[in-house]
Write an enzyme that holds these catalytic residues in place. Structure first.
Site, PDB file in Angstrom:
ATOM      1  N   THR B  33       0.832  -1.183   0.000  1.00 53.06           N
ATOM      2  CA  THR B  33       0.000   0.000   0.000  1.00 53.06           C
ATOM      3  C   THR B  33       0.874   1.244   0.000  1.00 53.06           C
ATOM      4  OG1 THR B  33      -1.481  -1.231   1.417  1.00 53.06           O
ATOM      5  CG2 THR B  33      -1.934   1.111   1.144  1.00 53.06           C
ATOM      6  N   SER B  34       0.708   2.089  -1.011  1.00 56.01           N
ATOM      7  CA  SER B  34       1.461   3.343  -0.981  1.00 56.01           C
ATOM      8  C   SER B  34       0.525   4.525  -0.861  1.00 56.01           C
ATOM      9  CB  SER B  34       2.336   3.469  -2.215  1.00 56.01           C
ATOM     10  OG  SER B  34       1.552   3.339  -3.361  1.00 56.01           O
TER      11      SER B  34
END
Lengths: 259, 260, 271
Positions: B33-34
Site C-alpha cells: 500500500t502506498s
C-alpha cells in the site's frame, strides 16, 4: 535530519541516463515523521540531569501537551522503580519508543542473567549497537543516555541516529538544539569566557570549566528551555526534569508556555 | 498428438503463435500500500468525568466520491473499549477482524476479556509500527477510548507510522485542525476531569462534527457516537447532525456560486 | 483400538448436554480427586468460539487437545467465511478429525466422548469486519421474516461417530442420565433454557448416585438465544442460578430416596 533519509527530488537528467517514461511519479510511503521537541542533559561530579519538553507535534499541529521524552531504563516494573539509568529520545517518537523499549528489555535481561545492574558505560555501548543494527533503516532519533559511572560521577552519552556516540559534560538535542547547545557551551564548558584583567587580546586567559553543582545545573536547564520556547514553535507546554544521584532518580515537571 | 495435458484444448502454437504471457507480471517488486483507497475522515474524542465519548461520521470516500454512506467507523472491542478509525476502510476491516479474533481468544478463559483500552492501544500501536517498519503500512489513524488499568478514563491515538499520544481531547485528520481548537477552548487543558460532564462532552463532539461537516468536503452529516462509562458502551450508529445553518455560505466570495 | 478408548470414557465423570428451545446447557460432574485442588478451578467445559462450548468425558489431556483443534477449526472458519461457524459444521469437522485418529498405527484414538453445544444466531449477523448495512430493499435487500439459526447439540465418540441430539450424556453415569433425559420429552421442543439448567443439574446429581462415596463439583455452562440471558454467547451459568439449580437437584433427590425405599432398587439398568 531531513538530509539523512530518502531523496525525494527527481532524477538528474544526464544525457546518458536511461529515459524515464514521461512524467511518471511514483508515490512511495515515507516511514518517518518529526514529532519536534527538544532534550538536554548536563552532568556534574555526583549527578546527571536529563530534561525534555513534553510537547508532541505533527507539522504545525500540537498532538499533545504531555508526552514525556525522558525514560527510566532497566527498572523493575513499568513505573521504572529501581532503575539507575535514564534515556532521552527526540525526533521520530514511534522510533524513540521502540528504541526505549528495546534498551529497557536488554538492561533488564542483563540484570536477570548476571544478578547485578548494568553499568552506564556498558549500557552506552549496547545502545550504540542497537542503533547501528538499523544502520540502513535507522531509528530517526537523537538519544542521550545518562547515569552515574562506577566512580559515582555523573556520566552522559550522546548519540547520532546510527549509533556513533561520545561521553560529554552536556548535550542538547532535537528541534531547539542549535539554540540551546551554544548556551551550554558557554555556561557549562565556559567557552568564550576569559578571566577579566588576565591580559590583552590573545593573551587573555580562558576560564577553566568547573563541574557544576546540581542546583546551578537545574537552573541552567530551566533557563535553556524558557528561552528555547520563545524562539522555537515545536518546543513548549511542559518541562520534564529527571535527575540521577546516589540517592536514586528524581523526576519533576514544570510548566512551560503553551503558545 | 500433443502429449502435454496442460496444452490440450488450447490454441495451437503452430496455428496461433505462442501464448503472450506479457500481461501476467511475474517479476518486479512486490507492491505494498502506498496510498489509501476508500477512506474515512476525522475521528473525535473527549474524556469526561467517569468516561470517554468518541464520534465519527458514517462516510467512506473514494477520492472525492462519497462512496459508502452508512459505514460504521466506531468498532467495539468486547464490552471494554471502542476504536474510532480514520483512513483506509479495508485496513480498518482487517484490524477489526484482528481485534475480534483476539477478543474471542481472550474469552476462552471464563474470566472473560481482561484487556483494557490501554492494553488495546499499546497492541494496535505495535501492529502499526511493525507494519510501517515492513514498508507495508496499515493506512489508518485511530483513537482508542475506554479505561486504563487504574480504572481512569483513557483516550489515546495511534497512526500508520506507530506514532502515539494521549490527551484529554483528540481528533484525527481534518479534526486535528478544526475540532481540537474547539475542544481546547471548551475544555482548556488543565481542567480537572471532574469538571467535564458527560453531557458537555457529547454536546462538544456534536458541535465538532457539525463544524467538520461544514468545512471538510469528505465528511457527512450522518454520524456515530459512543459513550463509554463504567456501565458499558452506549453506541448510536444512525445519528444526524442537528441545527445546521448554512447562512455563512452566503458570505463566502471568490469561488463557488459567487465569483464577484 | 477404539474399544479401549471407549473404556476410558466409560470411567470419566458424567457429562450431559440438553438442547432446549431457547438455548443449550452443558453440565459435567467433576469428581474431586484431591482436597488440594482449588474449588472452582480446573474447568472442564471449554469455550471454542463465542457461541460454541464443549464438554467431554474421558482422558482430560485428550479433551484439551480436542478443544484446541475445535478452536483452530472455529477460527479458521471465521477467517475463511468471515462469520461464526455453525454448530453442525464444527461437529462435522471434529468428527472427521477424531475419525482420522482411528486409521493409523502411529496414533491412538481419542480417549474422549465430547458433547458440542452451540447456538447459531437467528439474527441477521454482519460478516466479521462488515462496514455498512447494505441495501434496505431491492437487489441484495433483506428478506423479511426469514427464519435461521437455533440450538445445536452433538456428541462425538472416539470412533469419530457423531449424531445430533436433543439430549446427550456420556461418562460413568450416562445410563442413569440418559434415562432421565428420555423422560424430559425434549423432542417436543417445549423445555425452556431456565428449566433445562435445573434438569441438567438434577441429572448430574442423579447420575452421581452410583458413586456416592466420591465428592464432586457441578460445572455448568449455557448458550442462550440472542435475546436470552447470554445473548447467543457460551458462558458459565451465573453462580446464583447454579446454586439454585443445585439446591433444587438435592431436594428432588431426597424426595426420590424416599420413593425408592418403597419401590426398592428397580431402576438399575444394564447396558
Amino acid at each position: 535530519m531531513t538530509s539523512l533519509m530518502g531523496n525525494h527530488s527527481g532524477t538528474i537528467g544526464y544525457s546518458f541516463s536511461e529515459p524515464t517514461s514521461a512524467n511518471v511519479k511514483q508515490h512511495s510511503f515515507y516511514p518517518y515523521t518529526d514529532n519536534g521537541g527538544s532534550t538536554l542533559g548536563i552532568t556534574g561530579a555526583d549527578f546527571a540531569i536529563l530534561a525534555g519538553d513534553t510537547r508532541s507535534t505533527s507539522g504545525y499541529n500540537i498532538n499533545s501537551r504531555m508526552v514525556p521524552k525522558v525514560f527510566k531504563i532497566g527498572g523493575d516494573d513499568e513505573t521504572g522503580e529501581g532503575a539507575n539509568i535514564i534515556l532521552s529520545v527526540v525526533g521520530f517518537a514511534a522510533d524513540g519508543n521502540a528504541l526505549k523499549e528495546k534498551l529497557d528489555t536488554m538492561v533488564r535481561m542483563y540484570k536477570y542473567q548476571h544478578g547485578k545492574s548494568m553499568s552506564v558505560g556498558a549500557c552506552a555501548q549496547r545502545l550504540s549497537t542497537i542503533l547501528y543494527e538499523k544502520r540502513f533503516f535507522p531509528y530517526y532519533v537523537h538519544a542521550i543516555l545518562a547515569g552515574l559511572d562506577e566512580e559515582g560521577v555523573g556520566a552522559l552519552y550522546s548519540y547520532d541516529p546510527v549509533g556513533s556516540y561520545e561521553r560529554e559534560q552536556c548535550r542538547a538535542a532535537g528541534a531547539a538544539s542549535s539554540l540551546i547547545m551554544p548556551f551550554l557551551d558557554n555556561q557549562v564548558n565556559s567557552k568564550n569566557q576569559y578571566i577579566p584583567g588576565s591580559g590583552e587580546g590573545h593573551a587573555l586567559v580562558p576560564k577553566k570549566a568547573e563541574p557544576l553543582d546540581k542546583e546551578t545545573a537545574t537552573k541552567l536547564v530551566k533557563d535553556a528551555f524558557t528561552s528555547a520556547v520563545e524562539r522555537h514553535i515545536e518546543v513548549g507546554d511542559g518541562l520534564q526534569l529527571v535527575i540521577v544521584t546516589r540517592e536514586g532518580i528524581e523526576e519533576v515537571f514544570h510548566a512551560l508556555k503553551q503558545d | 498428438m500433443n502429449h502435454f495435458p496442460e496444452a490440450w484444448g488450447r490454441p495451437r502454437n503452430d496455428v496461433y503463435g505462442a501464448y503472450d504471457h506479457s500481461y501476467l507480471q511475474t517479476s518486479g517488486p512486490k507492491a505494498h500500500t502506498s496510498s489509501p483507497a476508500v477512506t474515512g475522515t476525522s475521528v473525535v474524542g473527549v474524556k469526561f468525568n467517569g468516561g470517554v465519548a468518541i464520534a465519527t461520521d458514517n462516510l467512506a470516500s473514494y477520492g472525492s466520491l462519497a462512496r459508502f454512506s452508512d459505514v460504521k467507523r466506531l468498532r467495539n472491542f468486547g464490552d471494554k473499549a471502542m476504536v474510532g478509525f480514520g483512513g483506509d476502510v479495508s485496513d480498518m476491516q482487517y484490524l477489526d477482524r484482528l481485534l475480534d479474533s483476539m477478543d474471542i481468544k481472550e474469552n476462552y478463559s471464563h474470566h472473560g476479556n481482561m484487556l483494557n483500552a490501554k492494553n488495546l492501544h499499546t497492541y494496535l500501536a505495535k501492529v502499526f509500527y511493525k507494519r510501517r517498519s515492513e514498508f507495508n503500512p496499515l493506512w489508518n489513524h485511530v483513537l482508542v477510548a475506554g479505561f486504563d488499568g487504574q480504572g481512569e478514563p483513557f483516550l489515546s491515538s495511534a497512526d500508520l507510522l506507530g506514532t502515539t499520544f494521549s490527551a484529554p481531547h483528540l481528533a484525527t485528520g481534518f479534526g486535528a485542525h478544526l475540532a481540537v481548537p474547539i475542544l481546547r477552548r471548551k475544555f482548556p487543558e488543565g481542567t480537572p476531569l471532574e469538571q467535564v460532564s458527560k453531557e458537555d462532552a457529547v454536546e462538544a463532539l456534536k458541535e465538532c462534527l457539525k463544524v467538520l461537516f461544514y468545512r471538510d468536503a469528505r465528511s457527512a452529516d450522518k454520524y456515530s457516537i459512543a459513550v463509554i462509562t463504567k456501565d458499558g458502551i452506549d453506541l448510536k450508529e444512525d445519528e444526524q447532525i442537528q441545527g445546521q445553518s448554512w447562512a455563512f455560505a452566503e458570505r463566502i466570495r471568490g469561488y463557488g456560486a459567487q465569483t464577484a | 483400538m477404539v474399544e479401549y478408548a471407549v473404556k476410558a470414557v466409560e470411567n470419566g465423570g458424567t457429562a450431559v448436554g440438553i438442547r432446549c428451545k431457547d438455548g443449550v446447557v452443558l453440565a459435567v460432574e467433576k469428581i474431586i480427586t484431591s482436597k488440594l485442588l482449588k474449588p472452582g478451578a480446573n474447568k472442564r467445559i471449554a469455550t471454542v468460539d463465542r457461541h460454541v462450548g464443549i464438554v467431554s468425558a474421558g482422558l482430560v489431556p485428550d479433551g484439551r487437545h480436542f478443544v484446541s483443534r475445535a478452536r483452530d477449526e472455529a477460527s479458521s472458519w471465521r477467517s475463511t467465511y468471515k462469520g461464526p461457524i455453525p454448530t453442525s459444521a464444527i461437529a462435522n469437522r471434529l468428527g472427521g478429525y477424531v475419525q482420522a485418529y482411528t486409521l493409523y498405527s502411529s496414533v491412538r484414538p481419542f480417549g474422549v466422548t465430547a458433547i458440542v453445544g452451540g447456538w447459531d444466531t437467528e439474527a441477521e449477523l454482519p460478516v466479521d469486519g462488515q462496514v455498512g448495512n447494505g441495501p434496505k430493499s431491492g437487489s441484495g435487500g433483506k428478506v423479511e421474516g426469514a427464519k435461521a439459526g437455533g440450538p445445536g447439540l452433538y456428541m462425538i465418540e472416539p470412533s469419530g461417530l457423531y449424531w445430533g441430539y436433543y439430549g446427550a450424556a456420556t461418562g460413568k453415569g450416562r445410563q442413569a442420565a440418559k434415562a432421565e433425559l428420555e423422560k424430559l420429552d425434549l423432542s417436543s421442543g417445549n423445555l425452556s433454557l431456565a428449566d433445562g439448567v435445573k434438569e441438567a443439574a438434577r441429572i448430574i446429581y442423579v447420575a452421581h448416585e452410583d458413586s456416592k462415596d466420591k465428592e464432586f463439583e457441578l460445572e455448568m455452562t449455557w448458550i442462550s438465544s440472542v435475546d436470552g440471558p447470554t445473548k447467543g454467547r457460551h458462558e458459565e451459568v451465573p453462580k446464583e442460578i447454579l446454586e439454585e439449580a443445585e439446591k433444587a437437584a438435592k431436594r428432588a433427590l431426597e424426595g426420590d430416596d424416599e420413593e425408592e425405599e418403597d419401590k426398592g432398587e428397580g431402576e438399575q439398568m444394564e447396558e
